[in-house]
Design a protein around this motif. Sequence first.
Motif, short mmCIF file in Angstrom:
data_model
loop_
_atom_site.label_atom_id
_atom_site.label_comp_id
_atom_site.label_asym_id
_atom_site.label_seq_id
_atom_site.Cartn_x
_atom_site.Cartn_y
_atom_site.Cartn_z
N GLN A 1 -46.96 -17.47 -9.96
CA GLN A 1 -48.29 -16.89 -9.81
C GLN A 1 -49.35 -17.96 -9.53
O GLN A 1 -50.42 -17.65 -9.02
CB GLN A 1 -48.67 -16.11 -11.07
CG GLN A 1 -47.90 -14.82 -11.26
CD GLN A 1 -48.10 -13.83 -10.14
OE1 GLN A 1 -49.23 -13.51 -9.76
NE2 GLN A 1 -47.00 -13.32 -9.59
N GLY B 1 -49.19 -13.94 -4.09
CA GLY B 1 -48.52 -12.84 -4.77
C GLY B 1 -47.36 -12.30 -3.97
O GLY B 1 -46.37 -11.84 -4.54
N ASN C 1 -46.63 -11.55 -14.88
CA ASN C 1 -47.31 -11.94 -13.64
C ASN C 1 -48.82 -11.81 -13.81
O ASN C 1 -49.59 -12.68 -13.36
CB ASN C 1 -46.87 -11.02 -12.48
CG ASN C 1 -45.47 -11.29 -11.99
OD1 ASN C 1 -44.90 -12.35 -12.23
ND2 ASN C 1 -44.89 -10.31 -11.31
N ARG D 1 -51.47 -14.78 -13.51
CA ARG D 1 -52.42 -14.70 -12.38
C ARG D 1 -53.85 -14.81 -12.89
O ARG D 1 -54.68 -15.52 -12.31
CB ARG D 1 -52.19 -13.37 -11.66
CG ARG D 1 -53.07 -13.12 -10.47
CD ARG D 1 -52.55 -11.91 -9.69
NE ARG D 1 -52.59 -10.66 -10.44
CZ ARG D 1 -51.52 -10.00 -10.87
NH1 ARG D 1 -50.31 -10.49 -10.67
NH2 ARG D 1 -51.64 -8.86 -11.52
#
Length: 389
Positions: free
Chosen positions: A78, A83, A250, A254
């Motif tokens: 990430q 992505g 994720n 992120r």
Amino acid sequence: MSTIYFTEEHLLFRQSLKDFLQKEVVPHVEEWERTGTIDRFIWKKFGEMGYFGLATPEAYGGLGLDIFYTVILLEELQKINSGGFAAAIWAHAYLAMTHLNKEANDDIKERYLTPSVDGEKIGCLCITEPFGGSDVASMRTTAIKKEDKYILNGSKTFITNGVYADYMIVAAKTDMELGNKGISIFVVDRKSKGVTANKLNKLGWRASDTAELAFDNVEVPLKNLMGKENMGFSYIMEHFSLERLIMGVNAHARAEYALDYALQYMSEREAFGKTIDKFQALRHRVVDLHADIEMCKQYNYYVAGRLDKGEYVVKEATISKLKSTKMADEVAYECLQFLGGYGYIEDYPMARLLRDSRLGPIGGGTSEILREIIAKIIIDKKEYRPAAD
């Protein structure tokens, strides 16, 4: 320094992975984002490093490591701000390969799992359909047994790696009368006659290929059935826990990347004689975002630990995805605002990150569907159980 979840070995693995990504992946990200095509060489490099085999037993070329190696892989993917590339990697390793690891017999594992670990074959998971969305039980794709084969007909959509994959893990109804109890899982070679793919043009995840697939009288050998016939729905539901936890991890990673970048920018950007990280209005917003990230991250680690012990964490993993992806969207939105006009410029990472993040509350079950699943558990007292052996 080790922690409750990560040992010294984990931390060494993280640093090695960081170095690998910076050397082998980052120089190509902009090109892959522009073309929507990830060069095949990188799959082989991932295979050589063992990254595709973290959760696969050694008997089939994997490393058989605990889930926190997977968590590290997801987090670091990430933080290169693609992505789409991250999705292509984890969709292969943890969607397609999870079914190979869990349901495939030795023959299928030798033909598909071992080459997947090596990065020689790319896989995709085909469940979602144009008319079904998150409603897996309503799928229309059929696989009708005829002599020594199944005849596969139907379509799937929003399939990550669907265009460039070498094989597909396909869910289809083998008994139309049984509803969701009549679904089976197959491994289908991408080159099979009657398989066609249409690449979809997406808002984000630009580096990955996402396809709508059609199956027109595709012949699938009987030996390509995964697990038991008509047990596919149970397999899918069981593995959704991992997929939803993956998307939760994720999301927190992120968001962490976004806030770190924004803080670096804010420490350098001056307004009215001081850097903007000194303005109380912005500082307090940063604190709220940091707290939300930390709460989601620690919850996700807790769920990962339980999953690693073999516990059935359908409720917990569903909560992970629901709350973490919502949080990540909010963090991305706020961090873009911190950058002001520069946040809206494609030369800076926040615009892409905002677009990529928006898939979080949609893919792997929409937030609306997840809330209904959780409601059934906590209000209706519904119990979800793993597939029977």
